[in-house]
Motif scaffolding. Structure first.
Motif, mmCIF file in Angstrom:
data_model
loop_
_atom_site.group_PDB
_atom_site.id
_atom_site.type_symbol
_atom_site.label_atom_id
_atom_site.label_comp_id
_atom_site.label_asym_id
_atom_site.label_seq_id
_atom_site.Cartn_x
_atom_site.Cartn_y
_atom_site.Cartn_z
ATOM 1 N N ARG A 110 0.802 -1.219 0.000
ATOM 2 C CA ARG A 110 0.000 0.000 0.000
ATOM 3 C C ARG A 110 0.834 1.267 0.000
ATOM 4 O O ARG A 110 0.317 2.341 -0.312
ATOM 5 C CB ARG A 110 -0.929 0.001 1.211
ATOM 6 N N THR A 140 -2.206 -1.553 -3.334
ATOM 7 C CA THR A 140 -3.443 -1.389 -2.590
ATOM 8 C C THR A 140 -3.229 -1.845 -1.162
ATOM 9 O O THR A 140 -2.187 -2.413 -0.823
ATOM 10 C CB THR A 140 -4.588 -2.189 -3.253
ATOM 11 N N ASP A 141 -4.214 -1.604 -0.326
ATOM 12 C CA ASP A 141 -4.169 -2.035 1.065
ATOM 13 C C ASP A 141 -4.533 -3.513 1.149
ATOM 14 O O ASP A 141 -5.523 -3.954 0.560
ATOM 15 C CB ASP A 141 -5.149 -1.195 1.886
ATOM 16 N N THR A 158 -8.083 -4.378 2.658
ATOM 17 C CA THR A 158 -9.133 -4.033 1.692
ATOM 18 C C THR A 158 -9.162 -5.029 0.549
ATOM 19 O O THR A 158 -10.227 -5.491 0.126
ATOM 20 C CB THR A 158 -8.903 -2.616 1.139
ATOM 21 N N TYR A 159 -7.997 -5.382 0.050
ATOM 22 C CA TYR A 159 -7.914 -6.316 -1.073
ATOM 23 C C TYR A 159 -8.512 -7.669 -0.720
ATOM 24 O O TYR A 159 -9.279 -8.247 -1.492
ATOM 25 C CB TYR A 159 -6.448 -6.481 -1.492
ATOM 26 N N HIS A 184 -10.801 -8.384 1.315
ATOM 27 C CA HIS A 184 -12.254 -8.311 1.474
ATOM 28 C C HIS A 184 -12.989 -8.023 0.165
ATOM 29 O O HIS A 184 -14.209 -8.179 0.115
ATOM 30 C CB HIS A 184 -12.615 -7.242 2.501
ATOM 31 N N THR A 185 -12.267 -7.592 -0.859
ATOM 32 C CA THR A 185 -12.951 -7.150 -2.076
ATOM 33 C C THR A 185 -12.620 -7.962 -3.326
ATOM 34 O O THR A 185 -13.436 -8.018 -4.249
ATOM 35 C CB THR A 185 -12.630 -5.665 -2.367
ATOM 36 N N ASP A 200 -5.856 0.006 11.906
ATOM 37 C CA ASP A 200 -6.725 -0.702 10.968
ATOM 38 C C ASP A 200 -6.196 -2.095 10.628
ATOM 39 O O ASP A 200 -6.977 -2.993 10.304
ATOM 40 C CB ASP A 200 -6.897 0.104 9.681
#
Length: 227
Positions: A97, A128-129, A132-133, A135-136, A159
């Motif tokens: 990230r 990317t984080d 987040t990655y 989960h998506t 986080d």
């Protein structure tokens, strides 16, 4: 080596990003990465970062062709370099990230470590984080090799703690193929995290250690997704 023999660190770059400050320092022959004032890693050893990759590969079922690995955290590049050195890996995706860290590898001092691995056609950098990655994305991997903190009990940012929560571990499990392996680096063993892995539905949970000069050993927590 006495305190007076330890080289004074020299700051090579300092960046403010969306997750705080990241700093690249040079200390003698080694490089160090500092995030928000917290020491993350340096280039003085690398055994445990290499173990992260080797242990994950060793835990995979025999005969799986061209397994895909997701490396969480580019760091100083040791895990990526180890993966790219192994002919058995297929796709090698690295989530990072911090743009500064990517830049230090692509066009900065860390290129001398990771240049060949980054040029490997199997390698892909995902800017990317990681949380987040996970989960998506709908992508699945045979191995997740995660090293974004000093461990489940010592995160770089608040986080990141969700990665080791029930929802974060569930996301890791969903991103693995049946029989896939989750490997998590930590600066110290954590029985609580081992129990969290079992509660999240992983099996064959175990911990491999790498002795350090002082203090508790670095470890890699390993767990398998059921078939």
């Amino acid at each position: 080596m006495t305190a007076t023999d330890i080289p004074t660190p020299v700051t090579l770059d300092r960046r403010e990003g969306p997750y705080g400050e990241v700093v690249l320092r040079e200390r003698g022959d080694d490089f160090e990465i500092i995030a928000n004032g917290c020491f993350l890693m340096d280039t003085s050893d690398g055994r445990s970062e290499r173990l992260l990759i080797d242990a994950a590969l060793g835990a995979l079922p025999d005969g799986r062709p061209d397994p895909a690995v997701l490396i969480g955290g580019l760091g100083v590049g040791f895990s990526l370099v180890r993966a790219a050195a192994g002919p058995r890996w297929g796709r090698i995706a690295v989530v990072e990230r911090e743009q500064a860290i990517v830049d230090w590898h692509l066009e900065g001092p860390l290129a001398r470590i990771s240049g060949a691995a980054l040029a490997d056609p199997r390698t892909e950098i995902l800017r990317t984080d990681l949380v987040t990655y996970l989960h998506t994305t709908t992508e699945r991997y045979d191995a997740l090799c995660l090293d974004i903190d000093n461990g489940p009990d010592w995160t770089v940012t608040e986080d990141n703690g969700t990665l080791y929560s029930p929802s974060g571990l569930a996301a890791c499990r969903e991103r693995l193929t049946p029989g896939g392996v989750l490997a998590v680096w930590s600066a110290q063993p954590s029985e609580a995290f081992e129990e969290a892995l079992r509660n999240a539905g992983f099996h064959a949970v175990r911990t491999e250690e790498v002795a350090v000069a002082r203090g508790v050993p670095d470890v890699v927590h390993l767990a398998l997704r059921a078939n």
